[in-house]
Each structure stands twice: as C-alpha cells, then as structure tokens.
Write a protein that holds these residues in place. Structure first.
Motif, PDB file in Angstrom:
ATOM      1  N   MET A 134       0.813  -1.207   0.000  1.00  0.00           N
ATOM      2  CA  MET A 134       0.000   0.000   0.000  1.00  0.00           C
ATOM      3  C   MET A 134       0.852   1.264   0.000  1.00  0.00           C
ATOM      4  N   ALA A 135       2.028   1.198   0.636  1.00  0.00           N
ATOM      5  CA  ALA A 135       2.915   2.367   0.666  1.00  0.00           C
ATOM      6  C   ALA A 135       3.340   2.768  -0.747  1.00  0.00           C
ATOM      7  N   ASP A 136       3.585   1.765  -1.597  1.00  0.00           N
ATOM      8  CA  ASP A 136       3.996   2.052  -2.970  1.00  0.00           C
ATOM      9  C   ASP A 136       2.847   2.662  -3.771  1.00  0.00           C
ATOM     10  N   LEU A 137       1.615   2.217  -3.471  1.00  0.00           N
ATOM     11  CA  LEU A 137       0.423   2.773  -4.125  1.00  0.00           C
ATOM     12  C   LEU A 137       0.279   4.264  -3.801  1.00  0.00           C
ATOM     13  N   CYS A 138       0.768   4.652  -2.627  1.00  0.00           N
ATOM     14  CA  CYS A 138       0.695   6.059  -2.239  1.00  0.00           C
ATOM     15  C   CYS A 138       1.859   6.846  -2.826  1.00  0.00           C
ATOM     16  N   LEU A 139       3.027   6.199  -2.905  1.00  0.00           N
ATOM     17  CA  LEU A 139       4.239   6.907  -3.328  1.00  0.00           C
ATOM     18  C   LEU A 139       4.153   7.436  -4.758  1.00  0.00           C
ATOM     19  N   VAL A 140       3.806   6.567  -5.692  1.00  0.00           N
ATOM     20  CA  VAL A 140       3.875   6.936  -7.112  1.00  0.00           C
ATOM     21  C   VAL A 140       2.966   8.125  -7.452  1.00  0.00           C
ATOM     22  N   PRO A 141       1.675   8.110  -7.047  1.00  0.00           N
ATOM     23  CA  PRO A 141       0.841   9.289  -7.332  1.00  0.00           C
ATOM     24  C   PRO A 141       1.359  10.571  -6.668  1.00  0.00           C
ATOM     25  N   GLN A 142       1.991  10.445  -5.499  1.00  0.00           N
ATOM     26  CA  GLN A 142       2.508  11.636  -4.833  1.00  0.00           C
ATOM     27  C   GLN A 142       3.732  12.190  -5.555  1.00  0.00           C
ATOM     28  N   VAL A 143       4.582  11.315  -6.059  1.00  0.00           N
ATOM     29  CA  VAL A 143       5.747  11.783  -6.821  1.00  0.00           C
ATOM     30  C   VAL A 143       5.273  12.482  -8.106  1.00  0.00           C
ATOM     31  N   ALA A 144       4.216  11.945  -8.720  1.00  0.00           N
ATOM     32  CA  ALA A 144       3.671  12.612  -9.912  1.00  0.00           C
ATOM     33  C   ALA A 144       3.178  14.012  -9.559  1.00  0.00           C
ATOM     34  N   ASN A 145       2.530  14.149  -8.396  1.00  0.00           N
ATOM     35  CA  ASN A 145       2.116  15.483  -7.946  1.00  0.00           C
ATOM     36  C   ASN A 145       3.323  16.390  -7.733  1.00  0.00           C
ATOM     37  N   ALA A 146       4.370  15.845  -7.128  1.00  0.00           N
ATOM     38  CA  ALA A 146       5.593  16.636  -6.901  1.00  0.00           C
ATOM     39  C   ALA A 146       6.138  17.153  -8.229  1.00  0.00           C
ATOM     40  N   GLU A 147       6.095  16.294  -9.239  1.00  0.00           N
ATOM     41  CA  GLU A 147       6.604  16.721 -10.552  1.00  0.00           C
ATOM     42  C   GLU A 147       5.728  17.825 -11.146  1.00  0.00           C
ATOM     43  N   ARG A 148       4.415  17.687 -10.990  1.00  0.00           N
ATOM     44  CA  ARG A 148       3.498  18.729 -11.481  1.00  0.00           C
ATOM     45  C   ARG A 148       3.792  20.072 -10.820  1.00  0.00           C
ATOM     46  N   PHE A 149       4.159  20.025  -9.543  1.00  0.00           N
ATOM     47  CA  PHE A 149       4.449  21.267  -8.821  1.00  0.00           C
ATOM     48  C   PHE A 149       5.926  21.651  -8.904  1.00  0.00           C
ATOM     49  N   LYS A 150       6.662  21.018  -9.822  1.00  0.00           N
ATOM     50  CA  LYS A 150       8.062  21.356 -10.094  1.00  0.00           C
ATOM     51  C   LYS A 150       8.953  21.296  -8.855  1.00  0.00           C
ATOM     52  N   VAL A 151       8.739  20.274  -8.029  1.00  0.00           N
ATOM     53  CA  VAL A 151       9.605  20.070  -6.872  1.00  0.00           C
ATOM     54  C   VAL A 151      10.902  19.432  -7.343  1.00  0.00           C
ATOM     55  N   ASP A 152      12.032  19.955  -6.876  1.00  0.00           N
ATOM     56  CA  ASP A 152      13.330  19.383  -7.214  1.00  0.00           C
ATOM     57  C   ASP A 152      13.508  18.061  -6.457  1.00  0.00           C
ATOM     58  N   LEU A 153      13.639  16.958  -7.204  1.00  0.00           N
ATOM     59  CA  LEU A 153      13.689  15.642  -6.549  1.00  0.00           C
ATOM     60  C   LEU A 153      15.109  15.153  -6.264  1.00  0.00           C
ATOM     61  N   THR A 154      16.125  15.949  -6.623  1.00  0.00           N
ATOM     62  CA  THR A 154      17.511  15.509  -6.375  1.00  0.00           C
ATOM     63  C   THR A 154      17.793  15.174  -4.910  1.00  0.00           C
ATOM     64  N   PRO A 155      17.225  15.907  -3.929  1.00  0.00           N
ATOM     65  CA  PRO A 155      17.523  15.529  -2.535  1.00  0.00           C
ATOM     66  C   PRO A 155      16.849  14.215  -2.101  1.00  0.00           C
ATOM     67  N   TYR A 156      16.118  13.571  -2.995  1.00  0.00           N
ATOM     68  CA  TYR A 156      15.355  12.385  -2.602  1.00  0.00           C
ATOM     69  C   TYR A 156      15.694  11.177  -3.482  1.00  0.00           C
ATOM     70  N   PRO A 157      16.949  10.702  -3.393  1.00  0.00           N
ATOM     71  CA  PRO A 157      17.363   9.603  -4.277  1.00  0.00           C
ATOM     72  C   PRO A 157      16.590   8.304  -4.031  1.00  0.00           C
ATOM     73  N   THR A 158      16.219   8.022  -2.780  1.00  0.00           N
ATOM     74  CA  THR A 158      15.512   6.763  -2.508  1.00  0.00           C
ATOM     75  C   THR A 158      14.095   6.832  -3.062  1.00  0.00           C
ATOM     76  N   ILE A 159      13.417   7.952  -2.796  1.00  0.00           N
ATOM     77  CA  ILE A 159      12.076   8.146  -3.350  1.00  0.00           C
ATOM     78  C   ILE A 159      12.111   8.009  -4.865  1.00  0.00           C
ATOM     79  N   SER A 160      13.068   8.673  -5.501  1.00  0.00           N
ATOM     80  CA  SER A 160      13.137   8.672  -6.968  1.00  0.00           C
ATOM     81  C   SER A 160      13.410   7.278  -7.514  1.00  0.00           C
ATOM     82  N   ARG A 161      14.315   6.575  -6.853  1.00  0.00           N
ATOM     83  CA  ARG A 161      14.696   5.241  -7.328  1.00  0.00           C
ATOM     84  C   ARG A 161      13.506   4.283  -7.235  1.00  0.00           C
ATOM     85  N   ILE A 162      12.788   4.296  -6.093  1.00  0.00           N
ATOM     86  CA  ILE A 162      11.646   3.388  -5.927  1.00  0.00           C
ATOM     87  C   ILE A 162      10.537   3.753  -6.911  1.00  0.00           C
ATOM     88  N   ASN A 163      10.281   5.046  -7.068  1.00  0.00           N
ATOM     89  CA  ASN A 163       9.252   5.502  -8.002  1.00  0.00           C
ATOM     90  C   ASN A 163       9.530   4.992  -9.419  1.00  0.00           C
TER      91      ASN A 163
END
Lengths: 189, 189
Positions: A134-163
């Motif tokens: 279930m955690a992964d089901l939450c992660l992917v849509p949230q990362v997509a939202n982060a991208e829509r809001f132009k959040v810099d994802l470089t400080p989040y290598p683990t989040i980015s890798r799992i996504n």
C-alpha cells in the motif's frame, strides 16, 4: 463488491483515485469507471484499499509481519494524511493563486524530507522490503504530484529510485492518469 | 512492544497523541509517556493504532465485518487525513496569524459537513454501530479541536451526541489533554 462489477468513481488526475486504481489492477479486479470531476479531500481512499485487502487478500498489499505492516501504514499515512491533503485542489484554491506553487512545494518537500529518511531504513526494492505494498500505491501518485508542482527531486534519491522501479510495473502503468477514460486528449500518453 | 513497557512520545494537546492514548487505555496497555513539544503532521498515528489492534486484538477497535471496517476507516481517514492536517500547528503557522481562525474553521466545518452526513447512516450509539472503534478515537480529539477554534457545533447534532457519549467513558477521560504529564497547570481539570 461481492455482487456484480464494482464501480470506481474516479478522476484521472486525482492521486487518491490513482492509488485505488493501482490496487484494483494488482488484484486483477475488473471494474467500471465513472469519471467525476468533483474531488473530496484527504486520504479517504485508503479505506477502500484496506477493504480490498480484506475481501481480496491476494496479492497482499500489507505485509504479514505486524512491524512491517506498521511501516507500510506509517508511510501511507505520511503521504495520504501528511502531504496530499495540503496540496489538493480545494486547499490550493483557499491559499490563493499567487501562493499556490510555493505552498504546494513547501508541503511536499517537508513531507518528502521525512519520507526519504524513513525509506532509508524500510526500503528494499520497494518502500518496505521487496514486495509491492500500500505504501507504494501512495508513493507513485505523490511523486507525480511533486513533478506537477516542479519540486526538485535531487535531494530524494531513494524516493526517486523506488518511483522509477514501480513505474515499470503494469499495474502502475494501466492505472496512470495519462491512460484514463476521462484523460483529456492533450494529456494522453 | 513485546519486550518491556511501551513508550509513547506524546504532546498533551496533540489530537494525534490523544487518539493513541485512548487506544492504549481501551486495551489496558500500561505505557510510559515521554512528553515532546515537537509535533509531526498528519494522521500518522493511525499506523500505531492499527499496530496495537493487530498485536493486542482485545477489545477490538475495528469491527469484524469488512463493510463496517471500511466505514470505520473511512471516518478515521476523513478526520485524520481530511480535517486534522489542515488545521494543525505547522499549517496554521504557514497561513499567517490573521487568517488562522477562519482557515481552521473552514477546514473543520467543511469536514464536519461530510462527517455528519456519513454518521447519519453509520452511527448507532457510537460512530459505527454500538461498539467503540478507531473512528471514535478520531472523533473526540477532533471535536475538542473544533471547540478550541470556536466552531459552531449546532449544525452537527450526531457528531455532538456521539462525542458527549464517548466522553463519559473512562478511556476517553484518562487520555484527555487536561490530564497529561505535560499539561500546564492552568489547563488541568
């Protein structure tokens, strides 16, 4: 749910709807989509996912081990209760147009700072160990939202890798906002 | 949790902490409180409650029936994911002092409008039927927050009635913010 095909009232872009669509795809549950343009706040769709888990237990979306289950729920709640409600449409409307981007970015980065740290102790291939949860089901849509809001994802290598890994799975692709019945043509992929 | 007394990092006023304190009291789990003044966003403490439920199943905080469980989780998520994150300290700080009260009231009334309607079809003596559940653990701390923000509760007779009934139960009294180790003297009762 037992009688007839379930109906999902869904909005292509809503991260709450997307979470549920991934769960339905993973559990190979056939359903009808009724697109709605009205979105309710918050992480209420977690209740649907827990219900699916209880009525259709295979494949598991919650690990058998209570501590791992708690990790999955902690991550899910951090995203669905701690980040998503602060950057959804109705809140952004209340914030006012000129402040929306800054507001959403602040909500997401402050949540992702906590999440990145948690994942460093829980993650394997996915958010908690090597099984999709279930955690992964939450992660992917949230990362997509982060991208829509132009959040810099470089400080989040683990989040980015799992996504990135999750997006290679079919359940995450068929449920993607760019492939829904109500996706406008210009956003299709 | 199996080894030794559990420690609750708690803040007397936090509705998230209060939810967990009620669960601990209902399950007669002895614990130590470490007061902390730093509060994390969101409904993350629901993961603790689910963990308690799985490791200490008696008394149940989730009904056995999957549909009723879904109702309990829907109500819990509405409160812990749809209302509480919008009116917590860090968000109010971001909103700015002059707008705080209006902002919080709007978040709470919009959530309570939905909640009152849901309760009309799920409630018995408590939020879902006649057994205390996780939904009730979420309700009481949120109503207390509504009172702090001077929300008019007259439009919410079901919420008010259930809240009043729950506050007569010992688990809700011993866990109350006015009776915690870190409650300042002027707020004690």
């Amino acid at each position: 749910m037992q009688a007839g095909k379930p109906i999902l009232y869904s909005y292509f872009r809503s991260s709450c709807s997307w979470r549920v669509r991934i769960a339905l795809a993973l559990k190979s549950i056939d359903y009808e989509t009724i697109p709605i343009n009205l979105i309710k706040d918050g992480g209420q769709q977690l209740a649907i996912i827990e219900y699916l888990e209880e009525t259709r237990p295979t494949p598991r979306l919650l690990p058998r081990d209570p501590k791992k289950r708690a990790h999955v729920r902690m991550i899910s709640d951090l995203i669905a209760g701690g980040i998503q409600p602060l950057q959804n449409l109705s809140v952004l409307k209340q914030v006012g147009q000129e402040n929306q981007l800054t507001w959403a970015q602040k909500a997401i980065t402050s949540g992702f700072n906590a999440l990145e740290q948690i994942l460093q102790s829980t993650a394997g291939r996915y958010c908690v160990g090597d099984e999709v949860s279930m955690a992964d089901l939450c992660l992917v849509p949230q990362v997509a939202n982060a991208e829509r809001f132009k959040v810099d994802l470089t400080p989040y290598p683990t989040i980015s890798r799992i996504n990135k890994t999750l997006l290679t799975l079919e359940a995450f692709q068929v449920s993607h906002p760019c492939r829904q019945p109500d996706t406008p043509p210009e956003l299709r992929a």
